[in-house]
Design a protein around this motif. Structure first.
Motif, PDB file in Angstrom:
ATOM      1  N   ILE A  90      -0.097  21.299  27.076  1.00 18.13           N
ATOM      2  CA  ILE A  90       1.097  21.450  26.238  1.00 18.13           C
ATOM      3  C   ILE A  90       1.132  20.214  25.245  1.00 18.13           C
ATOM      4  CG2 ILE A  90       3.692  21.693  26.290  1.00 18.13           C
ATOM      5  CD1 ILE A  90       3.479  22.713  29.215  1.00 18.13           C
ATOM      6  N   VAL A  91       1.046  19.316  25.572  1.00 17.63           N
ATOM      7  CA  VAL A  91       1.088  18.018  24.775  1.00 17.63           C
ATOM      8  C   VAL A  91       0.200  18.052  23.630  1.00 17.63           C
ATOM      9  CG1 VAL A  91       0.733  15.550  24.675  1.00 17.63           C
ATOM     10  CG2 VAL A  91       1.691  16.286  26.850  1.00 17.63           C
ATOM     11  N   ILE A  92      -1.263  18.591  23.930  1.00 13.31           N
ATOM     12  CA  ILE A  92      -2.199  18.592  22.934  1.00 13.31           C
ATOM     13  C   ILE A  92      -1.468  19.654  21.728  1.00 13.31           C
ATOM     14  CG2 ILE A  92      -4.331  19.475  22.155  1.00 13.31           C
ATOM     15  CD1 ILE A  92      -5.459  18.536  25.142  1.00 13.31           C
ATOM     16  N   PHE A  93      -1.070  20.696  22.224  1.00 16.36           N
ATOM     17  CA  PHE A  93      -0.593  21.782  21.366  1.00 16.36           C
ATOM     18  C   PHE A  93       0.700  21.368  20.629  1.00 16.36           C
ATOM     19  CE2 PHE A  93       2.235  25.422  20.277  1.00 16.36           C
ATOM     20  CZ  PHE A  93       1.238  26.351  20.066  1.00 16.36           C
ATOM     21  N   THR A  94       1.557  20.384  21.302  1.00 14.50           N
ATOM     22  CA  THR A  94       2.580  19.990  20.397  1.00 14.50           C
ATOM     23  C   THR A  94       2.243  19.000  19.570  1.00 14.50           C
ATOM     24  OG1 THR A  94       4.013  20.535  22.570  1.00 14.50           O
ATOM     25  CG2 THR A  94       5.051  19.028  21.031  1.00 14.50           C
ATOM     26  N   VAL A  95       1.487  18.028  19.739  1.00 17.41           N
ATOM     27  CA  VAL A  95       1.113  16.940  18.877  1.00 17.41           C
ATOM     28  C   VAL A  95       0.398  17.628  17.713  1.00 17.41           C
ATOM     29  CG1 VAL A  95      -0.311  14.980  18.479  1.00 17.41           C
ATOM     30  CG2 VAL A  95       1.061  15.117  20.662  1.00 17.41           C
ATOM     31  N   ALA A  96      -0.639  18.609  18.149  1.00 17.17           N
ATOM     32  CA  ALA A  96      -1.372  19.361  16.893  1.00 17.17           C
ATOM     33  C   ALA A  96      -0.327  19.935  16.261  1.00 17.17           C
ATOM     34  CB  ALA A  96      -2.089  20.373  17.613  1.00 17.17           C
ATOM     35  N   SER A  97       0.926  20.754  16.669  1.00 14.90           N
ATOM     36  CA  SER A  97       1.909  21.370  15.790  1.00 14.90           C
ATOM     37  C   SER A  97       2.457  20.528  14.829  1.00 14.90           C
ATOM     38  CB  SER A  97       2.809  21.856  16.682  1.00 14.90           C
ATOM     39  OG  SER A  97       2.468  22.707  17.519  1.00 14.90           O
ATOM     40  N   PHE A  98       2.859  18.995  15.341  1.00 15.75           N
ATOM     41  CA  PHE A  98       3.205  18.083  14.501  1.00 15.75           C
ATOM     42  C   PHE A  98       2.124  17.888  13.522  1.00 15.75           C
ATOM     43  CE2 PHE A  98       3.686  13.432  13.284  1.00 15.75           C
ATOM     44  CZ  PHE A  98       4.983  13.522  12.806  1.00 15.75           C
ATOM     45  N   LEU A  99       1.132  17.544  13.615  1.00 10.24           N
ATOM     46  CA  LEU A  99      -0.018  17.254  12.502  1.00 10.24           C
ATOM     47  C   LEU A  99      -0.203  18.409  11.697  1.00 10.24           C
ATOM     48  CD1 LEU A  99      -2.438  15.498  14.920  1.00 10.24           C
ATOM     49  CD2 LEU A  99      -1.102  14.456  13.398  1.00 10.24           C
ATOM     50  N   CYS A 100      -0.326  19.637  11.964  1.00 10.52           N
ATOM     51  CA  CYS A 100      -0.189  20.736  11.267  1.00 10.52           C
ATOM     52  C   CYS A 100       0.802  20.581  10.087  1.00 10.52           C
ATOM     53  CB  CYS A 100      -0.240  22.136  11.814  1.00 10.52           C
ATOM     54  SG  CYS A 100      -1.777  22.373  12.990  1.00 10.52           S
ATOM     55  N   GLY A 101       2.042  20.587  10.426  1.00  6.02           N
ATOM     56  CA  GLY A 101       3.268  20.476   9.494  1.00  6.02           C
ATOM     57  C   GLY A 101       2.985  19.437   8.596  1.00  6.02           C
ATOM     58  N   ASN A 102       2.228  18.083   8.853  1.00  9.87           N
ATOM     59  CA  ASN A 102       2.214  16.906   8.136  1.00  9.87           C
ATOM     60  C   ASN A 102       0.929  17.148   7.334  1.00  9.87           C
ATOM     61  OD1 ASN A 102       4.513  16.022   8.593  1.00  9.87           O
ATOM     62  ND2 ASN A 102       3.810  14.547  10.089  1.00  9.87           N
ATOM     63  N   ALA A 103       0.074  18.037   7.396  1.00  8.17           N
ATOM     64  CA  ALA A 103      -1.100  18.206   6.936  1.00  8.17           C
ATOM     65  C   ALA A 103      -1.079  18.341   5.402  1.00  8.17           C
ATOM     66  CB  ALA A 103      -1.910  19.552   7.151  1.00  8.17           C
ATOM     67  N   THR A 104      -2.023  17.373   4.550  1.00  6.21           N
ATOM     68  CA  THR A 104      -1.849  17.274   3.122  1.00  6.21           C
ATOM     69  C   THR A 104      -2.928  17.835   2.401  1.00  6.21           C
ATOM     70  OG1 THR A 104      -3.326  15.224   3.415  1.00  6.21           O
ATOM     71  CG2 THR A 104      -0.965  14.961   3.258  1.00  6.21           C
ATOM     72  N   ILE A 165      11.584  31.769   8.480  1.00  2.74           N
ATOM     73  CA  ILE A 165      11.476  30.288   8.095  1.00  2.74           C
ATOM     74  C   ILE A 165      11.056  30.166   6.876  1.00  2.74           C
ATOM     75  CG2 ILE A 165      10.195  28.390   9.172  1.00  2.74           C
ATOM     76  CD1 ILE A 165      10.283  29.309  11.780  1.00  2.74           C
ATOM     77  N   VAL A 166      10.234  30.797   6.420  1.00  8.55           N
ATOM     78  CA  VAL A 166       9.396  30.574   5.106  1.00  8.55           C
ATOM     79  C   VAL A 166      10.392  30.958   4.012  1.00  8.55           C
ATOM     80  CG1 VAL A 166       7.811  31.377   3.531  1.00  8.55           C
ATOM     81  CG2 VAL A 166       7.025  30.834   5.711  1.00  8.55           C
ATOM     82  N   SER A 170      10.522  25.730   4.688  1.00  4.37           N
ATOM     83  CA  SER A 170       9.502  25.817   3.916  1.00  4.37           C
ATOM     84  C   SER A 170       8.290  25.809   5.112  1.00  4.37           C
ATOM     85  CB  SER A 170       9.231  24.234   3.296  1.00  4.37           C
ATOM     86  OG  SER A 170       9.288  23.624   4.163  1.00  4.37           O
ATOM     87  N   TRP A 171       7.091  26.047   4.779  1.00  2.03           N
ATOM     88  CA  TRP A 171       6.133  26.505   5.724  1.00  2.03           C
ATOM     89  C   TRP A 171       5.913  25.360   7.041  1.00  2.03           C
ATOM     90  CZ3 TRP A 171       1.689  23.575   6.607  1.00  2.03           C
ATOM     91  CH2 TRP A 171       1.246  22.620   5.589  1.00  2.03           C
ATOM     92  N   PRO A 172       5.981  24.288   6.547  1.00  2.00           N
ATOM     93  CA  PRO A 172       5.675  23.148   7.833  1.00  2.00           C
ATOM     94  C   PRO A 172       6.652  23.509   9.057  1.00  2.00           C
ATOM     95  CG  PRO A 172       5.609  22.108   5.894  1.00  2.00           C
ATOM     96  CD  PRO A 172       6.133  23.445   5.448  1.00  2.00           C
ATOM     97  N   PHE A 173       7.771  24.073   8.672  1.00  2.00           N
ATOM     98  CA  PHE A 173       8.700  24.463   9.815  1.00  2.00           C
ATOM     99  C   PHE A 173       8.185  25.343  10.844  1.00  2.00           C
ATOM    100  CE2 PHE A 173      11.347  21.829   6.991  1.00  2.00           C
ATOM    101  CZ  PHE A 173      12.149  21.222   7.811  1.00  2.00           C
ATOM    102  N   ILE A 174       7.383  26.076  10.410  1.00  2.00           N
ATOM    103  CA  ILE A 174       6.853  27.152  11.259  1.00  2.00           C
ATOM    104  C   ILE A 174       5.902  26.542  12.582  1.00  2.00           C
ATOM    105  CG2 ILE A 174       6.785  29.092   9.990  1.00  2.00           C
ATOM    106  CD1 ILE A 174       3.672  28.734   9.701  1.00  2.00           C
ATOM    107  N   PHE A 175       5.368  25.240  12.170  1.00  2.00           N
ATOM    108  CA  PHE A 175       4.845  24.257  13.206  1.00  2.00           C
ATOM    109  C   PHE A 175       5.758  23.164  13.758  1.00  2.00           C
ATOM    110  CE2 PHE A 175       1.449  25.216  10.058  1.00  2.00           C
ATOM    111  CZ  PHE A 175       0.703  25.977  10.959  1.00  2.00           C
ATOM    112  N   TYR A 176       6.662  23.008  13.184  1.00  2.00           N
ATOM    113  CA  TYR A 176       7.843  22.007  13.526  1.00  2.00           C
ATOM    114  C   TYR A 176       8.618  22.568  14.791  1.00  2.00           C
ATOM    115  CZ  TYR A 176       6.702  18.830   9.588  1.00  2.00           C
ATOM    116  OH  TYR A 176       5.967  18.045   8.889  1.00  2.00           O
ATOM    117  N   ILE A 177       8.812  23.749  14.754  1.00  2.61           N
ATOM    118  CA  ILE A 177       9.691  24.577  15.592  1.00  2.61           C
ATOM    119  C   ILE A 177       9.200  24.364  17.036  1.00  2.61           C
ATOM    120  CG2 ILE A 177       8.575  26.874  15.443  1.00  2.61           C
ATOM    121  CD1 ILE A 177      11.201  28.163  15.291  1.00  2.61           C
ATOM    122  N   ASN A 178       7.602  24.339  17.198  1.00  2.00           N
ATOM    123  CA  ASN A 178       7.120  23.982  18.476  1.00  2.00           C
ATOM    124  C   ASN A 178       7.339  22.773  18.962  1.00  2.00           C
ATOM    125  OD1 ASN A 178       5.734  26.352  17.959  1.00  2.00           O
ATOM    126  ND2 ASN A 178       3.980  25.528  16.959  1.00  2.00           N
TER     127      ASN A 178
END
Length: 527
Positions: A90-104, A165-166, A170-178
């Protein structure tokens, strides 16, 4: 002794409610994330400056990681303890969700999606195991039904939620919701979930590293071929050919390694059980129908009927609610001893009726009211398939083999979805070309009817102020657009017909099933 350990894991009262909610939350997180990005791909493309081929990797990377991890969950739970492994996932999934939303850029996003998939794949099978073992044996059919609600409803919730959400953020929020859900689920897991007592852990030099490598190679290559085959023109592309060969050799070597190594990462010997073999085939076909129909219906409504992403996603919700309502009744029927084979046979038949009716209502301007009842039938069919197939597959297994069997059915359901989407996209393109050629052959320019239609359209455009030549050119374009729309509709009709035939052909397989215990225990000591 095993029985005492099982009893130790059974929960009652508020603890069981909390564990059940935590597991469904995690299963939903994982599955919603498989489909939520589909409607956001265009926005991601724009903001990350990616091509269509690049952006497809956002889905591919997640799917590959998922399917690699699912068969290994039983082994990983034993190595690290189930609660620790579940919480870490769950921690890996959640941290990766945050990183997905911040991808440049696109490749950062793809890398983080892969990591998210590694965490997510574990959530599915482990959540199923924890829920099952938290209930006493007599109520385990109901436990599977509760878990099944999340698995069936999840793929359908993704598109409307993603669309909303879109459209509004904006699209990063589809990851931040996790993130908030992930934090709550982690705390609840650490506080309430128990781990069964396992034997000794393997030392690092006993770990089946070759098995892990071969599994990742075989599944990764296969998933890439399925996701990218159509756009890269299948076997006319050297990369697809090379990966297909790698996939076949990877599979053969993986099977040989797992059957000969003392501590295999995946216990293939469990497939000697005939019910599990038939169950994995049926799980594959159910995945084909579940993910295939979840993919094809939004494509049809958006590309042919011109609906928005949100509307296309909302269309599937009554179907999911129907499945959700059915699940507790299915659980009760299993507890009363109604043979699951009958339920599965009826489920396949009902799904066939759904495809048959959908084929009948498809036109270039079909309305919601035409699709409502067929989609309700889809919900009924999936309700009758999910729990009975899962419990049937595991009905003649004992002890820790049940956990290994559950991993196989989970993996085959996901792979069925990947095959389904790949085959459907390929056939849609090919059938579309075929129907277009056939329709154009009917448009004989010397035909009075064709001439009359062209003339009427030309007059209409001339009335709007166009010259005769411009009006004629526009008239031909209108006819071309109509031909394109009609050939697309015919292609969708064909796909539904083939999907229906596939489900109909499954019914005889059910006659091969041995009678297991009726009041089924889907996980006696599942890992």
């Amino acid at each position: 002794m095993v029985q005492n350990q099982e009893d130790d894991l059974v929960e009652y009262g508020i603890n069981r409610v909390i564990i059940t909610i935590t597991c469904i939350m995690c299963a939903l997180l994982e599955i919603v994330d498989t489909t939520i990005v589909n409607v956001a791909l265009n926005n991601m493309r724009g903001s990350l400056g990616a091509t269509l081929t690049d952006i497809a990797w956002v889905i591919t990377a997640y799917a590959i990681a998922n399917v690699i991890v699912i068969p290994m969950t039983s082994w990983l739970s034993q190595q690290f303890g189930r609660r620790n492994y579940f919480a870490t996932s769950i921690v890996i999934f959640t941290v990766a969700s945050f990183l997905c939303g911040n991808a440049t850029n696109i490749w950062e996003l793809v890398a983080f999606r892969f990591i998210q998939g590694l965490g997510g794949g574990a959530l599915l099978v482990t959540a199923q195991t924890i829920i099952t073992e938290s209930y006493p044996v007599a109520k385990r059919g109901m436990a599977q039904a509760i878990y099944g609600m999340g698995v069936i409803v999840g793929p359908t919730l993704g598109p409307p939620l993603g669309g909303y959400i879109v459209d509004h953020f904006s699209w990063p929020f589809i990851f931040y919701i996790n993130i908030p859900i992930g934090i709550i689920a982690t705390l609840l897991t650490i506080g309430y979930v128990k781990s069964p007592k396992y034997g000794d852990k393997l030392k690092a030099n006993q770990v089946d590293w070759w098995g892990i490598g071969l599994l990742a190679t075989f599944i990764g290559s296969l998933q890439f071929v399925l996701e990218h085959g159509q756009q890269d023109d299948w076997f006319n592309d050297s990369m697809i050919v090379a990966l297909s060969v790698i996939s076949v050799f990877g599979l053969v070597l993986f099977i040989w390694r797992e059957l000969t190594y003392k501590h295999p990462i995946v216990n293939l010997k469990v497939l000697k059980d005939s019910n599990l073999r038939i169950g994995t085939i049926m799980s594959f076909i159910m995945g084909f129908g579940l993910y295939g129909s979840t993919f094809i219906i939004p494509v049809y409504t958006q590309s042919i009927l011109g609906w928005t992403a949100t509307d296309a996603g909302l269309l599937l919700i009554p179907s999911s609610i129907t499945t959700g309502i059915m699940m507790p009744f299915i659980g009760k029927m299993i507890q009363r001893g109604i043979p699951q084979a009958y339920m599965v046979a009826v489920g396949f038949l009902v799904f066939f009726l759904f495809t048959f009716l959908m084929r009948g209502v498809m036109t270039p301007d079909t309305g919601v009211e035409h699709m409502f009842w067929p989609l309700i039938l889809r919900g009924v069919g999936l309700g009758l398939l999910f729990v009975p197939i899962t419990t049937l597959s595991l009905s003649t297994l004992k002890g820790k083999h049940i956990g290994e069997g559950a991993a196989f059915t989970g993996m085959m359901r996901q792979l069925g979805g990947s095959f389904g989407i790949a085959i459907i996209t390929t056939y849609l393109t090919r059938l579309n070309q075929e129907h277009r050629v056939n329709l154009i052959s009917y448009l004989d320019q010397s035909s009075y009817k064709v001439q009359q239609t062209v003339h009427q359209l030309q007059m209409g455009f001339m009335a709007k102020g166009y010259t005769a030549n411009e009006a004629l050119s526009k008239a031909y374009k209108v006819i071309e657009m109509k031909v394109m729309a009609q050939s697309s509709v015919l292609s969708f009709m064909d796909i539904f017909m083939y999907l229906g035939i596939l489900f109909l052909l499954c019914i005889p397989f059910i006659l091969l099933i041995k009678k297991g215990k009726n009041k089924i225990d889907p996980a006696e000591a599942m890992h």
